[in-house]
Scaffold this motif. Structure first.
Motif, PDB file in Angstrom:
ATOM      1  N   THR A  18       0.840  -1.205   0.000  1.00 16.37           N
ATOM      2  CA  THR A  18       0.000   0.000   0.000  1.00 16.37           C
ATOM      3  C   THR A  18       0.875   1.255   0.000  1.00 16.37           C
ATOM      4  OG1 THR A  18      -1.487  -1.277   1.400  1.00 16.37           O
ATOM      5  CG2 THR A  18      -1.985   1.066   1.167  1.00 16.37           C
ATOM      6  N   ALA A  19       1.900   1.232   0.824  1.00 17.53           N
ATOM      7  CA  ALA A  19       2.792   2.402   0.893  1.00 17.53           C
ATOM      8  C   ALA A  19       3.379   2.701  -0.490  1.00 17.53           C
ATOM      9  CB  ALA A  19       3.882   2.165   1.923  1.00 17.53           C
ATOM     10  N   LEU A  20       3.778   1.644  -1.195  1.00 17.60           N
ATOM     11  CA  LEU A  20       4.350   1.837  -2.543  1.00 17.60           C
ATOM     12  C   LEU A  20       3.312   2.423  -3.502  1.00 17.60           C
ATOM     13  CD1 LEU A  20       6.530  -1.408  -2.959  1.00 17.60           C
ATOM     14  CD2 LEU A  20       7.367   0.935  -2.728  1.00 17.60           C
ATOM     15  N   ASP A  21       2.060   1.964  -3.365  1.00 19.72           N
ATOM     16  CA  ASP A  21       0.985   2.522  -4.208  1.00 19.72           C
ATOM     17  C   ASP A  21       0.846   4.027  -3.991  1.00 19.72           C
ATOM     18  OD1 ASP A  21       0.418   0.086  -5.235  1.00 19.72           O
ATOM     19  OD2 ASP A  21      -1.299  -0.334  -3.922  1.00 19.72           O
ATOM     20  N   PHE A  22       1.163   4.468  -2.791  1.00 18.90           N
ATOM     21  CA  PHE A  22       1.055   5.900  -2.481  1.00 18.90           C
ATOM     22  C   PHE A  22       2.403   6.620  -2.591  1.00 18.90           C
ATOM     23  CE2 PHE A  22      -2.940   4.318  -0.921  1.00 18.90           C
ATOM     24  CZ  PHE A  22      -3.825   5.332  -1.262  1.00 18.90           C
ATOM     25  N   GLY A  23       3.337   6.003  -3.274  1.00 16.35           N
ATOM     26  CA  GLY A  23       4.574   6.707  -3.611  1.00 16.35           C
ATOM     27  C   GLY A  23       5.734   6.547  -2.649  1.00 16.35           C
ATOM     28  N   ALA A  24       5.633   5.600  -1.695  1.00 16.79           N
ATOM     29  CA  ALA A  24       6.749   5.429  -0.750  1.00 16.79           C
ATOM     30  C   ALA A  24       8.031   5.053  -1.497  1.00 16.79           C
ATOM     31  CB  ALA A  24       6.407   4.356   0.275  1.00 16.79           C
ATOM     32  N   TYR A  25       9.130   5.542  -1.031  1.00 17.60           N
ATOM     33  CA  TYR A  25      10.491   5.299  -1.540  1.00 17.60           C
ATOM     34  C   TYR A  25      10.771   5.960  -2.896  1.00 17.60           C
ATOM     35  CZ  TYR A  25      10.663   2.050   2.351  1.00 17.60           C
ATOM     36  OH  TYR A  25      10.605   1.514   3.614  1.00 17.60           O
ATOM     37  N   ASN A  26       9.784   6.648  -3.480  1.00 12.57           N
ATOM     38  CA  ASN A  26      10.048   7.341  -4.749  1.00 12.57           C
ATOM     39  C   ASN A  26      11.127   8.401  -4.575  1.00 12.57           C
ATOM     40  OD1 ASN A  26       8.250   5.892  -6.176  1.00 12.57           O
ATOM     41  ND2 ASN A  26       6.649   7.463  -6.294  1.00 12.57           N
ATOM     42  N   GLY A  27      11.056   9.121  -3.458  1.00 15.08           N
ATOM     43  CA  GLY A  27      12.038  10.183  -3.191  1.00 15.08           C
ATOM     44  C   GLY A  27      13.429   9.597  -3.047  1.00 15.08           C
ATOM     45  N   PHE A  28      13.526   8.476  -2.346  1.00 14.01           N
ATOM     46  CA  PHE A  28      14.821   7.835  -2.126  1.00 14.01           C
ATOM     47  C   PHE A  28      15.394   7.336  -3.454  1.00 14.01           C
ATOM     48  CE2 PHE A  28      17.036   3.817  -0.424  1.00 14.01           C
ATOM     49  CZ  PHE A  28      18.229   4.481  -0.223  1.00 14.01           C
ATOM     50  N   LEU A  29      14.535   6.693  -4.264  1.00 16.49           N
ATOM     51  CA  LEU A  29      15.015   6.174  -5.553  1.00 16.49           C
ATOM     52  C   LEU A  29      15.417   7.322  -6.482  1.00 16.49           C
ATOM     53  CD1 LEU A  29      12.488   3.219  -6.091  1.00 16.49           C
ATOM     54  CD2 LEU A  29      14.823   3.134  -5.173  1.00 16.49           C
ATOM     55  N   LYS A  30      14.685   8.436  -6.364  1.00 20.37           N
ATOM     56  CA  LYS A  30      15.029   9.619  -7.167  1.00 20.37           C
ATOM     57  C   LYS A  30      16.434  10.100  -6.782  1.00 20.37           C
ATOM     58  CE  LYS A  30      13.154  14.282  -7.967  1.00 20.37           C
ATOM     59  NZ  LYS A  30      12.084  15.210  -7.554  1.00 20.37           N
ATOM     60  N   CYS A  31      16.717  10.104  -5.491  1.00 22.29           N
ATOM     61  CA  CYS A  31      18.049  10.525  -5.028  1.00 22.29           C
ATOM     62  C   CYS A  31      19.118   9.593  -5.582  1.00 22.29           C
ATOM     63  CB  CYS A  31      18.124  10.499  -3.495  1.00 22.29           C
ATOM     64  SG  CYS A  31      17.174  11.782  -2.711  1.00 22.29           S
ATOM     65  N   LEU A  32      18.871   8.272  -5.451  1.00 20.72           N
ATOM     66  CA  LEU A  32      19.868   7.294  -5.902  1.00 20.72           C
ATOM     67  C   LEU A  32      20.119   7.421  -7.406  1.00 20.72           C
ATOM     68  CD1 LEU A  32      18.841   4.016  -4.005  1.00 20.72           C
ATOM     69  CD2 LEU A  32      20.767   5.498  -3.495  1.00 20.72           C
ATOM     70  N   ASP A  33      19.036   7.675  -8.162  1.00 16.78           N
ATOM     71  CA  ASP A  33      19.156   7.727  -9.627  1.00 16.78           C
ATOM     72  C   ASP A  33      19.753   9.026 -10.132  1.00 16.78           C
ATOM     73  OD1 ASP A  33      18.128   5.248  -9.830  1.00 16.78           O
ATOM     74  OD2 ASP A  33      16.062   5.876 -10.259  1.00 16.78           O
ATOM     75  N   SER A  34      19.306  10.143  -9.553  1.00 15.78           N
ATOM     76  CA  SER A  34      19.722  11.400 -10.184  1.00 15.78           C
ATOM     77  C   SER A  34      20.401  12.440  -9.291  1.00 15.78           C
ATOM     78  CB  SER A  34      18.524  12.051 -10.888  1.00 15.78           C
ATOM     79  OG  SER A  34      17.312  11.480 -10.540  1.00 15.78           O
ATOM     80  N   TYR A  35      20.520  12.183  -7.982  1.00 17.16           N
ATOM     81  CA  TYR A  35      21.169  13.183  -7.118  1.00 17.16           C
ATOM     82  C   TYR A  35      22.465  12.630  -6.538  1.00 17.16           C
ATOM     83  CZ  TYR A  35      16.775  15.920  -6.743  1.00 17.16           C
ATOM     84  OH  TYR A  35      15.662  16.666  -6.987  1.00 17.16           O
ATOM     85  N   SER A  36      23.461  13.491  -6.432  1.00 14.38           N
ATOM     86  CA  SER A  36      24.643  13.103  -5.664  1.00 14.38           C
ATOM     87  C   SER A  36      24.304  13.399  -4.203  1.00 14.38           C
ATOM     88  CB  SER A  36      25.856  13.934  -6.098  1.00 14.38           C
ATOM     89  OG  SER A  36      25.688  15.270  -5.630  1.00 14.38           O
ATOM     90  N   PRO A  37      25.032  12.771  -3.245  1.00 13.89           N
ATOM     91  CA  PRO A  37      24.764  13.096  -1.840  1.00 13.89           C
ATOM     92  C   PRO A  37      24.803  14.609  -1.591  1.00 13.89           C
ATOM     93  CG  PRO A  37      26.186  11.183  -1.962  1.00 13.89           C
ATOM     94  CD  PRO A  37      26.014  11.680  -3.378  1.00 13.89           C
ATOM     95  N   LYS A  38      25.765  15.277  -2.216  1.00  9.40           N
ATOM     96  CA  LYS A  38      25.908  16.727  -2.029  1.00  9.40           C
ATOM     97  C   LYS A  38      24.649  17.465  -2.511  1.00  9.40           C
ATOM     98  CE  LYS A  38      29.320  20.272  -3.025  1.00  9.40           C
ATOM     99  NZ  LYS A  38      29.064  20.913  -4.314  1.00  9.40           N
ATOM    100  N   ASP A  39      24.089  17.002  -3.631  1.00 10.20           N
ATOM    101  CA  ASP A  39      22.853  17.620  -4.150  1.00 10.20           C
ATOM    102  C   ASP A  39      21.737  17.548  -3.107  1.00 10.20           C
ATOM    103  OD1 ASP A  39      24.050  17.998  -6.598  1.00 10.20           O
ATOM    104  OD2 ASP A  39      23.204  16.177  -7.513  1.00 10.20           O
ATOM    105  N   VAL A  40      21.640  16.381  -2.442  1.00  9.66           N
ATOM    106  CA  VAL A  40      20.556  16.194  -1.467  1.00  9.66           C
ATOM    107  C   VAL A  40      20.744  17.156  -0.292  1.00  9.66           C
ATOM    108  CG1 VAL A  40      19.316  14.539  -0.005  1.00  9.66           C
ATOM    109  CG2 VAL A  40      20.372  13.753  -2.120  1.00  9.66           C
TER     110      VAL A  40
END
Lengths: 158, 419
Positions: free
Chosen positions: B19-41
């Motif tokens: 259910t959490a995934l249906d409501f977007g859980a971990y999308n932010g984290f995966l976005k960071c892993l895919d397109s942000y460097s730690p410094k960007d975050v």
């Protein structure tokens, strides 16, 4: 007879794997042994200090320091009544008096039949449902005298 | 007014990963892993203006930037779930109802800080919350959202759920670290601050549950979205825990700085109980002290409350109606500080809180004399400079706030004393 059995020893070693040193695993292990024995008896702590290669008095001091750890025997049902500001505003002090009367014990004591121990707690983070109490780990909300009567009967029956 | 932290909180299955995934859980984290460097975050969080919700209200980005990396030493992240502030019950709500939000926030913070081991320290009393969190962690690891080689990116994150011993002082950052190392939870002398030398002497960042829970939303919706909520100096929504003599006690999500204390009590919590008016309000949890009903038109933000010598704390509002006994409530808080004073050698904290509780009890029982009151004033003065931690200072200002605003309540009990 050993106070910590083989299965428990295995579990302790499993917990130890999560932490960089034995001392860091102390609290999780104490919680585990308390769950197993209801309280942390000196004999259990003596055996634990052998397993962890730690000083007995140090372990005992840690066990005595934390409010959620118990080094004295407690009843089958450990009742914690929140008596902080929000629950007091909702009548928790009167509830404590009622329970003391009903169980014929004072706060901090265990009933003669060993069934109940009564404690007060500083805020159980349940302030919107005051008076709030915890019986073992379960929360009970908006508790009245009638609920206490029912609760002590139900827990009796278990 | 947009709600995000509590938006789906009443969905019964939100704690389940599916259910959490249906409501977007971990999308932010995966976005960071895919397109942000730690410094960007780190930059993103700093630019958002997010401030710590645990009571200190420091800038989260600045706190993260203060992490002093040391060669060959790991850095740690620690999420503080030792919610023990009298009147606060919002953190427990998040853990029990939306555990994946918290886990995602911890994961993003850990990634940003270059951390591979993070701890979530849950208050000992929260057994159910701890179990929920443990199960959620197992489920997320099974889906490779946490654990080793997350989402095949090569990033590893080990999260350990640690049950604290329950004492109030476990909520103090350095006491929490001592507890994690297996010592009694006592505050450490500062400096060094945890960001330099924290857990096992390594650089460590500690953030509160609600702070961490804001992070996935900031990453998903962006800095501009977040900065537009609340007020300029303190953006975002806040979870207010409202309790006491009100019609609808509960947790309410409200933009910071957008309402007065009176509006929050009336419009969200339904106002005082029928047939009663408000006598006093504790605006930010037990440590923030008392306000009188004349002060309720203050805008609720950390800075405005600081200006009047109070504190926004954890946004935990305890309302006391005209039926409340202020002397008793003051004594309750003194007793709280007495019982929660730690093993450290700060004489003033131990002795002062014992004295305060004793003299307040005498007055409450109707056995007090004016000497009891002068001893209370003297003790308050002696505690105001604090000890190793802020507890004596806090106790002193809480008791002082009651005496300043409700002197008649104390004087009346002394005047009508049982002879």
């Amino acid at each position: 007879m050993s106070k910590i059995n083989t299965v428990q020893k295995e579990k302790i070693h499993k917990i130890l794997k999560y932490y960089p040193d034995n001392q860091s695993a102390l609290l999780p292990i104490l919680f585990y042994l308390q769950d197993e024995n209801r309280y942390l008896d000196d004999m259990v702590l003596w055996e634990l200090c052998e397993i962890l290669d730690m000083n007995f008095q140090f372990i005992k001091d840690v066990a005595e320091y934390y409010v959620m750890l118990r080094t004295q025997p407690v009843g089958e049902k450990l009742i914690r009544v929140c008596t902080n500001v929000a629950c007091t505003l909702c009548g928790s002090e009167e509830l404590v008096e009622y329970m003391e009367e009903k169980l014929r014990i004072k706060v901090g004591e265990t009933s003669k039949d060993g069934k109940y121990s009564l404690f007060t707690a500083h805020c159980l983070a349940c302030c919107n449902n005051g008076p709030a109490i915890q019986v073992n780990d379960k929360y009970y909300k908006h508790i009245s005298r009638k609920d206490i009567d029912r609760l002590l009967e139900t827990t009796d029956a278990k | 007014m947009e709600s995000y932290l509590l938006k789906n909180i009443n969905l019964p299955d939100l704690k389940l990963l599916k259910t959490a995934l249906d409501f977007g859980a971990y999308n932010g984290f995966l976005k960071c892993l895919d397109s942000y460097s730690p410094k960007d975050v780190v930059e993103e969080i700093e630019a958002s203006g997010l401030r710590g919700r645990g009571g200190g209200w420091y800038s989260t980005g600045q706190k993260w930037n203060s992490l002093k990396r040391v060669k060959n030493k790991p850095a740690y992240f620690c999420c503080n779930c030792s919610e023990g502030e009298p009147g606060s019950f919002k953190d427990r709500l998040i853990i029990e109802k939306n555990p994946h939000l918290l886990l995602e926030g911890v994961a993003i913070a850990s990634y940003a800080l270059g951390v591979n081991t993070a701890y979530i320290c849950v208050r000992g009393e929260f057994t159910e919350a701890t179990e929920i969190l443990k199960k959620s962690l197992t489920d997320a690891k099974a889906k490779k959202l946490l654990g080793k080689n997350i989402h095949n990116t090569g990033y590893d994150l080990k999260i350990i759920i640690f049950r604290t011993g329950g004492n109030y002082i476990c909520g103090e950052e350095t006491a929490l670290l001592n507890s994690l190392e297996g010592w009694p939870a006592t505050p450490r002398e500062k400096p060094p601050y945890p960001a330099e030398a924290g857990l096992y002497g390594c650089p460590t960042i500690i953030n509160n549950v609600e702070t961490v829970s804001n992070i996935p939303y900031i990453i998903n919706n962006g800095v501009d979205w977040f900065s537009a909520i609340g007020c300029r100096e303190c953006p975002g929504n806040m979870l207010f825990s409202i309790s006491g003599h009100v019609k609808k006690p509960g947790v309410y999500e409200i933009p910071i700085g957008s309402f007065t204390l009176r509006e929050i009590i009336d419009q969200f919590a339904g106002g005082p109980n029928n047939g009663h008016s408000i006598k006093a309000v504790i605006p930010g949890g037990g440590s923030s002290g008392f306000l009188s009903q004349k002060e309720l038109d203050i805008t609720m933000n950390p800075d405005s409350l600081k200006k009047i010598g109070s504190s926004f704390g954890t946004g935990s509002i305890i309302v006391m109606g005209d039926q409340a006994d202020i002397v008793k409530m003051t004594r309750k808080l003194a007793k709280f500080f007495r019982d929660e004073s730690c093993k450290n050698e700060c004489e003033i904290c131990k002795k002062g809180s014992i004295e305060l509780t004793y003299h307040l009890l005498q007055i409450e029982k109707g056995e007090g004399k004016s000497e009891n009151l002068s001893k209370i004033h003297k003790t308050i003065e002696s505690m105001k400079d604090g000890g190793i931690c802020a507890m004596p200072q806090t106790a002193s200002s809480v008791i002082k706030s009651a005496l300043q605003r409700f002197p008649h309540e104390f004087n009346n009990k002394i005047a009508n004393k049982v002879s």
